[in-house]
Scaffold this active site. Structure first.
Site, PDB file in Angstrom:
ATOM      1  CE  LYS A  68      38.762  40.616  41.973  1.00 48.38           C
ATOM      2  NZ  LYS A  68      39.059  41.860  42.702  1.00 48.38           N
ATOM      3  CD  GLN A 115      40.031  45.166  41.632  1.00 50.28           C
ATOM      4  OE1 GLN A 115      39.154  44.313  41.603  1.00 50.28           O
ATOM      5  NE2 GLN A 115      41.261  44.901  42.048  1.00 50.28           N
ATOM      6  CG  ASP A 140      37.263  42.490  48.311  1.00 49.67           C
ATOM      7  OD1 ASP A 140      37.694  41.385  47.954  1.00 49.67           O
ATOM      8  OD2 ASP A 140      37.431  43.540  47.667  1.00 49.67           O
TER       9      ASP A 140
END
Ligand code: NAD
Length: 286
Positions: free
Chosen positions: A54, A98, A121
């Site tokens: 990322k 995460q 997300d």
């Protein structure tokens, strides 16, 4: 029948390049680049690799990466305080936690604390709710990447019999909703489905996201079907998907490879979501 390989690598590269161009064009007016804060708690090896991918994509896209690597002992209070700080930080457009988190941290409360406009997300209940209503706010990156691949390869889903194997909140469920929103006829299978092959063998397009290596064998797939393999698992020293890629050659019409198919699209869509959040934030500034 020759099976077409549906690569995602090249499309992901081009997508990130397009984001970079847009960022470059907007930056002068905005006076700052987009900012993405990725929070990693603990030392899970797979998560560390994902976070570094990322960060690399951010660099390519011209997005400022504001990663926070926190010890596994980080408390719930510390996590929530960090998220509140990032919510209020005008230079931060996207916040991503995460997963998985260490067991003492409750992912639902943490995700709910993220400002939904910064939830790149797409896991916040508000964004999930919008998706269920067909409004599609911030859409989760992996399912969004799958839809981008479908569009890129010109595969229509409207009216098609499609099957999704796997019903997680981050892949299977949001993907099923996106497909329903596009008027596909969707069946969803999961671990309690008594015989998944009853469903998979009827699919014109089969999506699989279980993490069970080579779960989907040739005899479970209709000849000429399209297979989107989202699973990632290890088989010896190799990374493989849910589908028996070699067994499906000459049988499926098309298939995404693992690695190099859906995986790279996920990171590219994170860049797209961060750009979208940045653009919305710029509109809010007088
Ligand atoms: P998860 O463990 O949360 O969910 C797995 C789902 O598969 C569950 O709904 C479960 O019921 C179902 N399932 C498990 N075994 C099954 C079986 N034998 N038959 C039928 N259904 C079964 O996993 P997840 O987070 O949704 O991820 C799924 C896979 O996708 C993993 O391999 C993960 O690494 C991969 N993944 C890939 C990307 C990417 O970018 N390509 C992104 C996220 C996840």
């Amino acid at each position: 029948m020759e099976t077409e390989i549906l690569w995602g690598k090249e499309l992901a590269r081009k997508t990130i390049e397009r984001v970079a161009q847009e960022v470059a064009a907007l930056q002068a007016r905005a006076g700052r680049p987009p900012g993405l804060a990725v929070i990693l708690v603990g030392k899970d090896p797979a998560s560390q690799i994902y976070v570094s991918h990322k960060e690399r994509a951010c660099k390519q896209a011209g997005i400022r990466s504001l990663s926070r690597r926190l010890p596994a002992t980080t408390s719930m209070e510390e996590m929530l305080a960090l998220i509140h700080r990032l919510n209020g930080d005008e230079k931060v457009d996207g916040i991503l936690v995460q997963l998985p988190l260490p067991p003492h941290l409750d992912p639902s409360s943490i995700i709910e604390a993220i400002d939904p406009t910064k939830d790149v997300d797409g896991f916040h209940p508000l964004n999930m709710g919008k998706l269920a209503l067909g409004e599609e706010g911030m859409v989760p990156c992996t399912p969004k990447g799958v839809m981008a691949l479908l569009d890129h390869y010109g595969i229509p889903v409207e009216g098609r019999e499609v099957v999704v194997v796997g019903a997680s909140n981050i892949v299977g469920k949001p993907l099923s909703l996106l497909l329903v929103n596009r008027m596909a006829t969707v069946s969803v299978c999961h671990i309690k489905t008594r015989d998944i092959s009853l469903y998979t063998s009827k699919a014109e397009i089969l999506f699989t996201a279980t993490g069970v290596a080579h779960l989907i064998k040739r005899e479970m797939v209709a000849r000429g079907a399209v297979v989107f393999d989202i699973g990632i698992s290890r088989m010896g020293d190799k990374i493989v998907g849910d589908a028996d890629f070699h067994g499906l050659q000459g049988w499926a019409k098309a298939i995404t490879p693992v690695p190099g198919g859906v995986g790279p699209m996920t990171v590219a869509m994170l860049m797209v979501n961060t750009l979208e959040a940045y653009k919305k934030r710029l509109e809010m500034v007088p």
